[in-house]
Design a protein around this motif. Sequence first.
Motif, PDB file in Angstrom:
ATOM      1  N   THR A 199       1.189  -2.318   4.726  1.00  0.00           N
ATOM      2  CA  THR A 199       0.097  -1.348   4.696  1.00  0.00           C
ATOM      3  C   THR A 199      -1.205  -2.009   5.142  1.00  0.00           C
ATOM      4  O   THR A 199      -1.289  -3.225   5.230  1.00  0.00           O
ATOM      5  CB  THR A 199      -0.105  -0.790   3.281  1.00  0.00           C
ATOM      6  OG1 THR A 199      -0.390  -1.894   2.417  1.00  0.00           O
ATOM      7  CG2 THR A 199       1.132  -0.071   2.800  1.00  0.00           C
ATOM      8  N   TYR A 428       5.679   8.804   2.174  1.00  0.00           N
ATOM      9  CA  TYR A 428       4.375   8.182   1.987  1.00  0.00           C
ATOM     10  C   TYR A 428       3.401   8.802   2.982  1.00  0.00           C
ATOM     11  O   TYR A 428       3.661   8.816   4.184  1.00  0.00           O
ATOM     12  CB  TYR A 428       4.521   6.678   2.216  1.00  0.00           C
ATOM     13  CG  TYR A 428       3.245   5.893   2.147  1.00  0.00           C
ATOM     14  CD1 TYR A 428       2.334   6.079   1.111  1.00  0.00           C
ATOM     15  CD2 TYR A 428       2.961   4.936   3.116  1.00  0.00           C
ATOM     16  CE1 TYR A 428       1.176   5.341   1.051  1.00  0.00           C
ATOM     17  CE2 TYR A 428       1.810   4.185   3.063  1.00  0.00           C
ATOM     18  CZ  TYR A 428       0.920   4.390   2.022  1.00  0.00           C
ATOM     19  OH  TYR A 428      -0.225   3.655   1.965  1.00  0.00           O
ATOM     20  N   GLU A 432      -5.324   6.368   1.858  1.00  0.00           N
ATOM     21  CA  GLU A 432      -5.801   5.162   1.183  1.00  0.00           C
ATOM     22  C   GLU A 432      -5.785   5.297  -0.331  1.00  0.00           C
ATOM     23  O   GLU A 432      -5.452   4.360  -1.051  1.00  0.00           O
ATOM     24  CB  GLU A 432      -7.219   4.833   1.658  1.00  0.00           C
ATOM     25  CG  GLU A 432      -7.597   3.393   1.433  1.00  0.00           C
ATOM     26  CD  GLU A 432      -9.001   3.089   1.948  1.00  0.00           C
ATOM     27  OE1 GLU A 432      -9.674   2.237   1.341  1.00  0.00           O
ATOM     28  OE2 GLU A 432      -9.424   3.720   2.941  1.00  0.00           O
ATOM     29  N   CYS A 434      -3.748   7.071  -2.110  1.00  0.00           N
ATOM     30  CA  CYS A 434      -2.373   6.932  -2.569  1.00  0.00           C
ATOM     31  C   CYS A 434      -1.939   5.474  -2.555  1.00  0.00           C
ATOM     32  O   CYS A 434      -1.281   5.001  -3.475  1.00  0.00           O
ATOM     33  CB  CYS A 434      -1.426   7.747  -1.700  1.00  0.00           C
ATOM     34  SG  CYS A 434      -1.421   9.485  -2.116  1.00  0.00           S
ATOM     35  N   GLU A 435      -2.329   4.801  -1.505  1.00  0.00           N
ATOM     36  CA  GLU A 435      -1.938   3.397  -1.396  1.00  0.00           C
ATOM     37  C   GLU A 435      -2.492   2.601  -2.564  1.00  0.00           C
ATOM     38  O   GLU A 435      -1.778   1.811  -3.196  1.00  0.00           O
ATOM     39  CB  GLU A 435      -2.442   2.808  -0.082  1.00  0.00           C
ATOM     40  CG  GLU A 435      -1.865   1.427   0.164  1.00  0.00           C
ATOM     41  CD  GLU A 435      -2.527   0.710   1.319  1.00  0.00           C
ATOM     42  OE1 GLU A 435      -2.881   1.369   2.309  1.00  0.00           O
ATOM     43  OE2 GLU A 435      -2.687  -0.512   1.218  1.00  0.00           O
ATOM     44  N   LYS A 439      -0.287   0.831  -5.391  1.00  0.00           N
ATOM     45  CA  LYS A 439      -0.391  -0.630  -5.547  1.00  0.00           C
ATOM     46  C   LYS A 439      -0.541  -1.040  -7.013  1.00  0.00           C
ATOM     47  O   LYS A 439      -0.110  -2.113  -7.409  1.00  0.00           O
ATOM     48  CB  LYS A 439      -1.581  -1.169  -4.741  1.00  0.00           C
ATOM     49  CG  LYS A 439      -1.160  -1.866  -3.479  1.00  0.00           C
ATOM     50  CD  LYS A 439      -2.288  -2.689  -2.900  1.00  0.00           C
ATOM     51  CE  LYS A 439      -2.130  -4.159  -3.254  1.00  0.00           C
ATOM     52  NZ  LYS A 439      -3.038  -5.034  -2.521  1.00  0.00           N
ATOM     53  N   THR A 445       4.236  -2.945  -0.763  1.00  0.00           N
ATOM     54  CA  THR A 445       4.546  -1.714  -0.051  1.00  0.00           C
ATOM     55  C   THR A 445       4.774  -2.032   1.414  1.00  0.00           C
ATOM     56  O   THR A 445       3.952  -2.696   2.032  1.00  0.00           O
ATOM     57  CB  THR A 445       3.353  -0.733  -0.141  1.00  0.00           C
ATOM     58  OG1 THR A 445       2.988  -0.577  -1.501  1.00  0.00           O
ATOM     59  CG2 THR A 445       3.721   0.606   0.458  1.00  0.00           C
ATOM     60  N   ARG A 447       6.127   0.077   5.060  1.00  0.00           N
ATOM     61  CA  ARG A 447       6.685   1.262   5.688  1.00  0.00           C
ATOM     62  C   ARG A 447       8.000   0.864   6.326  1.00  0.00           C
ATOM     63  O   ARG A 447       8.053  -0.084   7.106  1.00  0.00           O
ATOM     64  CB  ARG A 447       5.715   1.796   6.746  1.00  0.00           C
ATOM     65  CG  ARG A 447       4.585   2.580   6.126  1.00  0.00           C
ATOM     66  CD  ARG A 447       3.452   2.856   7.092  1.00  0.00           C
ATOM     67  NE  ARG A 447       3.824   2.791   8.495  1.00  0.00           N
ATOM     68  CZ  ARG A 447       3.013   2.342   9.438  1.00  0.00           C
ATOM     69  NH1 ARG A 447       1.824   1.907   9.124  1.00  0.00           N
ATOM     70  NH2 ARG A 447       3.394   2.348  10.697  1.00  0.00           N
ATOM     71  N   TRP A 476       8.916   0.427  -1.794  1.00  0.00           N
ATOM     72  CA  TRP A 476       8.038  -0.189  -2.789  1.00  0.00           C
ATOM     73  C   TRP A 476       8.810  -1.148  -3.660  1.00  0.00           C
ATOM     74  O   TRP A 476      10.005  -0.977  -3.890  1.00  0.00           O
ATOM     75  CB  TRP A 476       7.412   0.887  -3.689  1.00  0.00           C
ATOM     76  CG  TRP A 476       6.466   1.786  -2.977  1.00  0.00           C
ATOM     77  CD1 TRP A 476       5.198   1.490  -2.601  1.00  0.00           C
ATOM     78  CD2 TRP A 476       6.725   3.128  -2.559  1.00  0.00           C
ATOM     79  NE1 TRP A 476       4.643   2.569  -1.970  1.00  0.00           N
ATOM     80  CE2 TRP A 476       5.551   3.592  -1.925  1.00  0.00           C
ATOM     81  CE3 TRP A 476       7.819   3.985  -2.656  1.00  0.00           C
ATOM     82  CZ2 TRP A 476       5.434   4.867  -1.400  1.00  0.00           C
ATOM     83  CZ3 TRP A 476       7.717   5.251  -2.130  1.00  0.00           C
ATOM     84  CH2 TRP A 476       6.529   5.686  -1.504  1.00  0.00           C
TER      85      TRP A 476
END
Length: 480
Positions: A199, A428, A432, A434-435, A439, A445, A447, A476
Amino acid sequence: MPDERITPRSDDFSTWYNDVIMRAELADYSPVRGCMVIRPRGYRIWELMQGALDDMFKETGHENAYFPLLIPESFLAKEAEHVEGFAPQTAVVTHGGGKQLEEPLVVRPTSETIIYAMLSKWVQSYRDLPVLLNQWANIVRWEMRTRLFLRTTEFLWQEGHTAHASEEEAVEETLLILGVYRQFMEEWMAMPPVTGVKTESEKFAGAVRTYACEALMQDNKALQAGTSHFLGQNFAKAFGTQYQTAEGGLDYVWSSSWGVSTRLIGGLIMTHSDDVGLVCPPKLAPTQVVVVPIFRSDEQRQAVMEVGRRVFDSLRSAGLRAAFDDREAMKPGAKYYEWEARGVPVRLEIGPRDVEKGQAMLARRTGGKAPVSLEGLTDHVATALQEIQTVLCEDARDRRDAHSFRHVTKDQLVELMDGDGGFAYGGYCGDEACELAIKQVTKATIRALPDEEFRSDPAPSTCVWCGRTAEVEAVWARAY
RNA sequence: CGGGACGUGGCGCAGUCCGGUAGCGCACCUGAAUGGGGUUCAGGGGGUCGUGGGUUCAAAUCCCACCGUCCCGACCA
């Protein structure tokens, strides 16, 4: 009697991990905090890794070179994201020859800056491209918390740096190396990773995109085992690395950088070892087979030692990394434990009864012991080594798959990370917010790549965290 | 930098509560026997009890301060 492998107790994984390293005599902490001493047995594993990787790099057209350890502090500052990422963790030399330096020198945390400073000089025309370099080196990153092999202040690695005339070619190179890493981890380390794109917040400081191999350890945490970065023209622009195109124009080079480190040894340990000690895949085992003679009387001693020595010689001639444990003050059982702690995959026991029958007992580090004929013994050993290599890889893959969960919901994700851990796959949105939220619970994480073998099918349509339309699938995990 | 634990021969620890001559296991050295999964017996060497101060006739032990290590977070490969 370790006929069956013992899975490390997860309640004290770090103690177990340190214990394996100490008992196998792989490494130790130095008097300087956070710095690691790699002992001969550990270094031999690294040399074997180096050899295999170097062959793979050369096959793909890369050449080794060496750039200096000390870098002018101002170099680091030329790429904005790079300096922001690395300045806080550099060691800086302020004095030399008894005088304060006009400009401080940083001990390299990575070599992009010094390499691009040089490439600017070397690359003039599209005919000079691509440049495909690799460097084996030590680097220093001032980490807050260190762990043997996994995160130490100074560590050994290889860093590849390539410059290309087009974006496509640079991306292709980045993915090529990611594949090389993956192949190395599977075929040599018996450690099948998951590959994907990091990410934004986890990518290399200065890269456009970071690809990574993540492997699942025995405590169900992920270990980032190798990274390959597409750097775009970021460093080329910062250092003015331009070339004249075939059409006569001027353009900046497109580049990639990639690396794996002695951290791989940590991954190797955490993937295969057990409560007895190190379990080393045969291809990377400093000692692949040990011959242990057993005898009681003096007559027996002579016959057994003679056969043992002959067996040892034939193993060596066959190109196997063998050892002959002829220490007389030590009982056989004690020797077994010692070689098991060191991770030697195959042990050959030769006693009076075996000499009589023309056989040896072949014991595997992965469990099991059976007689084999002295006739064609090296073939038996070679076969056993291959089988052990295969079994270790299959076990590791099975464990990874058994702890990989597809189409997870938000609740499942949180529960998984609070509980046993493992790889969680799901949609996903790339947002940002959500990230950041994810985290908090997962720590790693990526992709998933389109060719990822664990890819959900069909692709997820909603984001695990916010429920909005998903852009991509992600993996994840709790991580090191 | 926050939260927790710890600091006693090379390593791992007990002893600290309740102050009274420094202990154990492993490792090491010597000798003998032993040898198909960590041998046994006998003998032996090795310690500023993290540092400094205080209380006391007396401190590893009680009090204060500092230093250091490890684990969990924040940083990261």
